[in-house]
Design an enzyme around this catalytic site. Structure first.
Site, PDB file in Angstrom:
ATOM      1  CD  GLU A   1     -95.096  86.077  38.747  1.00  0.00           C
ATOM      2  OE1 GLU A   1     -94.619  84.832  38.260  1.00  0.00           O
ATOM      3  OE2 GLU A   1     -95.466  87.178  37.955  1.00  0.00           O
TER       4      GLU A   1
ATOM      5  CB  CYS B   1     -92.274  84.107  32.647  1.00  0.00           C
ATOM      6  SG  CYS B   1     -90.571  84.407  32.078  1.00  0.00           S
TER       7      CYS B   1
ATOM      8  CE  LYS C   1     -82.373  83.255  34.957  1.00  0.00           C
ATOM      9  NZ  LYS C   1     -82.041  82.044  36.329  1.00  0.00           N
TER      10      LYS C   1
ATOM     11  NE  ARG D   1     -82.330  77.819  39.721  1.00  0.00           N
ATOM     12  CZ  ARG D   1     -83.209  78.408  39.408  1.00  0.00           C
ATOM     13  NH1 ARG D   1     -85.201  77.873  39.673  1.00  0.00           N
ATOM     14  NH2 ARG D   1     -83.227  79.267  38.664  1.00  0.00           N
TER      15      ARG D   1
ATOM     16  CG  HIS E   1     -91.544  85.919  36.855  1.00  0.00           C
ATOM     17  ND1 HIS E   1     -92.483  84.938  36.746  1.00  0.00           N
ATOM     18  CD2 HIS E   1     -90.442  86.038  35.954  1.00  0.00           C
ATOM     19  CE1 HIS E   1     -92.202  84.424  35.309  1.00  0.00           C
ATOM     20  NE2 HIS E   1     -90.838  84.488  35.845  1.00  0.00           N
TER      21      HIS E   1
END
Length: 354
Positions: free
Chosen positions: A241, A146, A167, A253, A239
């Site tokens: 992972e 990233c 985003k 969040r 991502h």
């Protein structure tokens, strides 16, 4: 083969509790198996620091090569840290000076949070580039995730990332664009990858500089690419992972940021991640959050536990396969001395003989 618990890092115990096979150092010393030493430059912010450890350690430990894996976490200056995270780093992480002295067979560089308009303005830019400059000459292969992908591509190839209109957030379908590259051998030709980023380096810009793009998404753009030599630098824009709950934690969040007034709008759902049942639960909760914010009534607990059964992980098998291919090729071409990147006869400009 399993990870070796060569330091007293809590991540090893956490992975044991999840059922991962972890070998203690004393037992490893009595096994006649070659070692591979992998650095993890962890630049993630405090709340994600230890989760990122577990995610990348887990991917390394899932590799089926006959080798003992020693993963060495370290970090750099220029990243703000709280007291707890700094204590964790001071106790368990190595310094870059120690990493350079012992050498590495492979290096993973995580993402990071940014605060400046351009990456070279970040406080961590110069320390990161010192690591990258060293690794390009002394490590067999470097895998960037990233933000690290954006930073290293800008440093090495002069391509600046582009700010997206919104985003890029969710789980997106990808397809292979080069089925013959060893990194993607025997993996599904279509697979999912989570993304979470505001910026992108486009496939056309990568290819213009000679990078080889191996996997793309119609919605999310290029995900997996390698340097022109085919292997020395490996780039993830997504991502792979991530845990199955990683995007859920990010959504929570953002909801709390809205409630506290740290963002003006209520966050949208990560795309292709929540099923209909989860979306309904969170739509109902959104009404409550807005009411609590307007009237001052007590905020009910975020309904995280109620949606866990509705979350699916559709990417980890492919992520493990790519990591297995990556580490397997490193095992085949790296020198047994961790301070020397290649065994005799390997061409650094074409290490896989592609």
């Amino acid at each position: 083969m399993p990870l070796v618990a060569h330091i007293d890092l809590p991540t090893f115990q956490r992975l044991r509790e999840e059922g991962e096979e972890i070998v203690d150092l004393e037992r490893a010393k009595h096994q006649d198996i070659r070692e591979l030493h992998i650095g993890l430059l962890n630049m993630m912010p405090d709340p994600a620091l230890e989760a990122t450890e577990r995610q990348f350690f887990r991917l390394v430990g899932a590799c089926n090569q006959i080798v003992q894996f020693h993963v060495h976490p370290f970090t750099i200056e220029g990243l703000p840290r709280g007291e707890k995270a700094q204590a964790h780093i001071d106790k368990y992480y190595q310094s870059f000076a120690q990493i350079k002295a012992q050498g590495l067979d492979a290096l993973i560089i995580s993402g990071a949070n940014v605060t400046r308009p351009r990456l070279p303005e970040e406080d961590f830019w110069q320390p990161l580039m010192e690591v990258v400059s060293w690794a390009k000459e002394n490590v067999t292969s470097v895998l960037c995730s990233c933000l690290a992908t954006h930073a290293v591509i800008q440093y090495c190839y002069g391509i600046e990332r582009t700010r997206l209109p919104a985003k890029r957030w969710g789980v997106f379908s990808h397809r292979l664009t080069n089925k013959n590259h060893p990194l993607v051998a025997e993996i599904n030709t279509r697979f999912d990858v989570p993304h979470s980023r505001f910026n992108e380096i486009f496939q056309s810009d990568m290819e213009r500089q000679g990078l080889k793009v191996l996997a793309v998404s119609q919605e999310a753009g290029a995900h997996l690419a390698v340097s022109p030599d085919g292997f020395r630098l490996v780039f993830f824009q997504g991502h792979p992972e991530y845990d199955d709950i990683s995007l859920l934690k990010e959504y929570k969040r953002e909801v709390m940021n809205f409630y506290r007034g740290d963002r003006p709008d209520y966050p949208p759902f990560p795309e292709h991640y929540f099923n209909a049942e989860a979306q309904q639960l969170f739509a109902d909760y959104a009404l409550h959050v807005r009411e609590a914010k307007m009237t001052g009534i007590d905020l009910l607990e975020f309904p995280e536990a109620l949606v866990l059964e509705h979350l699916d992980n559709t990417w980890s098998d492919t992520a493990k396969a790519v990591f297995n291919n990556w580490l397997g090729k490193i095992y085949q071409i790296t020198h047994q001395d961790t301070r020397i990147p290649f065994m005799d006869g390997i061409d650094p400009k074409n290490p896989l003989g592609l």
